[in-house]
Write an enzyme that holds these catalytic residues in place. Structure first.
Site, PDB file in Angstrom:
ATOM      1  N   THR A  47       0.810  -1.290   0.041  1.00 41.85           N
ATOM      2  CA  THR A  47       0.118   0.116   0.073  1.00 41.85           C
ATOM      3  C   THR A  47       0.818   1.310  -0.114  1.00 41.85           C
ATOM      4  OG1 THR A  47      -1.699  -1.256   1.176  1.00 41.85           O
ATOM      5  CG2 THR A  47      -1.830   1.149   1.206  1.00 41.85           C
ATOM      6  N   TYR A 137       5.770 -12.097   5.105  1.00 43.48           N
ATOM      7  CA  TYR A 137       4.917 -11.437   4.480  1.00 43.48           C
ATOM      8  C   TYR A 137       4.737 -12.334   3.009  1.00 43.48           C
ATOM      9  CZ  TYR A 137       2.652  -7.569   1.899  1.00 43.48           C
ATOM     10  OH  TYR A 137       1.887  -6.689   0.950  1.00 43.48           O
ATOM     11  N   LYS A 166       2.231 -12.332   7.715  1.00 48.25           N
ATOM     12  CA  LYS A 166       0.993 -11.412   6.993  1.00 48.25           C
ATOM     13  C   LYS A 166       0.522 -12.334   5.707  1.00 48.25           C
ATOM     14  CE  LYS A 166      -0.218  -7.406   4.672  1.00 48.25           C
ATOM     15  NZ  LYS A 166       0.056  -6.207   3.893  1.00 48.25           N
ATOM     16  N   ILE A 208      -4.107  -6.881   8.193  1.00 54.36           N
ATOM     17  CA  ILE A 208      -3.029  -5.678   8.021  1.00 54.36           C
ATOM     18  C   ILE A 208      -4.213  -5.160   6.637  1.00 54.36           C
ATOM     19  CG2 ILE A 208      -0.994  -5.000   7.165  1.00 54.36           C
ATOM     20  CD1 ILE A 208       0.232  -6.944   8.724  1.00 54.36           C
TER      21      ILE A 208
END
Length: 297
Positions: A47, A137, A166, A208
């Site tokens: 993001t 991640y 994540k 998240i």
């Protein structure tokens, strides 16, 4: 060691019109998110347009978020890059500036086999103190590499500071496999905004969420209702959160996030080339669609 939980917000990165990082706007966005009740912050990930940022830029943003948050919320800095050396530099920097931990995406773009991913994570883990927590991640649709459960388990076995993962892909079977790592003590954070409630029900610690950078309220409300064991309310709120995800394209184009934040009075600037800002007619349509959604105080 601290862990991520609840609504952990993946932050956008504000740029000026000439493409320069605007640290003042980073600080204002940090304050906005804290004021809306998010539990943790996760800057400099997908993001945050991480692949368009230099190492010095990423360090400056990390310092700004940590300084502004001032211990009021948990801050994990995403440190993953295209090279091991840069990832280690950012991981060490996050520790030096007082962040609560880091996240590290799998190797990017070029294929990496299981052995290579395992050794990559072990090397990053070894570069920081054993008591400085690190999340793996996995976002295979963007990174082009998938972190298998058995690889994550081997990394956790070898690295005391690897406390969770994540997982930004809507595969609930894989999510369930991750939850079994370390006999169920491994922290799993779902990265698909639309799956907050089902992820919580499975045993994940939270989400998240990129969409929560624009509209934290519905996600915080879902989490709070779940904690209060009001499942009927949580389900209703989750349906509202999904509608926000749909209007904001679930993070497939960060210009929607930035324009929607401007509509909320939070100016986070512009996109960095090669991505372009939304044309005026699309901004108007976005405003119309957002105005039709249930509003939060």
């Amino acid at each position: 060691m601290k862990r991520l939980y609840g609504v952990t917000t993946a932050m956008v990165t504000p740029f000026d019109q000439d493409g320069q990082v605007n640290l003042e706007k980073v600080a204002k966005l940090t304050e906005f998110l804290i004021s809306k009740g998010v539990h943790c912050l996760f800057p400099l990930g997908t993001t945050g347009e991480m692949i368009r940022l230099s190492v010095p830029e990423r360090k400056a943003i990390a310092e700004t978020v940590v300084k502004t948050a001032a211990g009021r919320v948990t801050v994990f800095i995403h440190a993953g890059t295209a090279t091991l050396d840069d990832t280690i530099a950012l991981a060490r920097h996050a520790h030096e500036i007082g962040a609560d931990g880091i996240g590290v995406v799998t190797p990017l773009f070029l294929g990496a086999n299981d052995r290579e991913m395992e050794e990559y994570y072990v090397a990053v883990s070894a570069s920081i103190p054993d008591d400085f927590p690190m999340y793996l991640y996995n976002i295979p649709q963007c990174a082009s590499n998938d972190l298998k459960t058995d690889v994550a388990q081997r990394v956790a076995d070898r690295c005391k500071n690897v406390v969770g993962v994540k997982y930004s892909y809507p595969d609930m079977l894989r999510t369930n496999e991750y939850l079994a790592i370390n006999d169920g003590s491994f922290s799993v954070m779902q990265g698909a905004d639309r799956l907050l409630l089902p992820a919580l029900a499975m045993g994940c610690d939270g989400v998240i969420s990129g969409v929560s950078c624009v509209y934290p309220e519905p996600f915080v409300a879902v989490y709070n209702a779940y904690q209060e064991k009001d499942l009927e309310k949580a389900r209703a709120l989750q349906r509202i959160a999904i509608r926000y995800c749909e209007v904001l394209k679930s993070g497939s184009n960060m210009s929607y996030f930035k324009e929607a934040l401007k509509l909320r009075g939070i100016d986070v600037g512009f996109m960095r080339a090669p991505q372009l800002d939304l044309p005026a007619e699309e901004v108007q349509e976005l405003q119309r669609k957002l105005s039709e959604l249930p509003q939060f105080g």
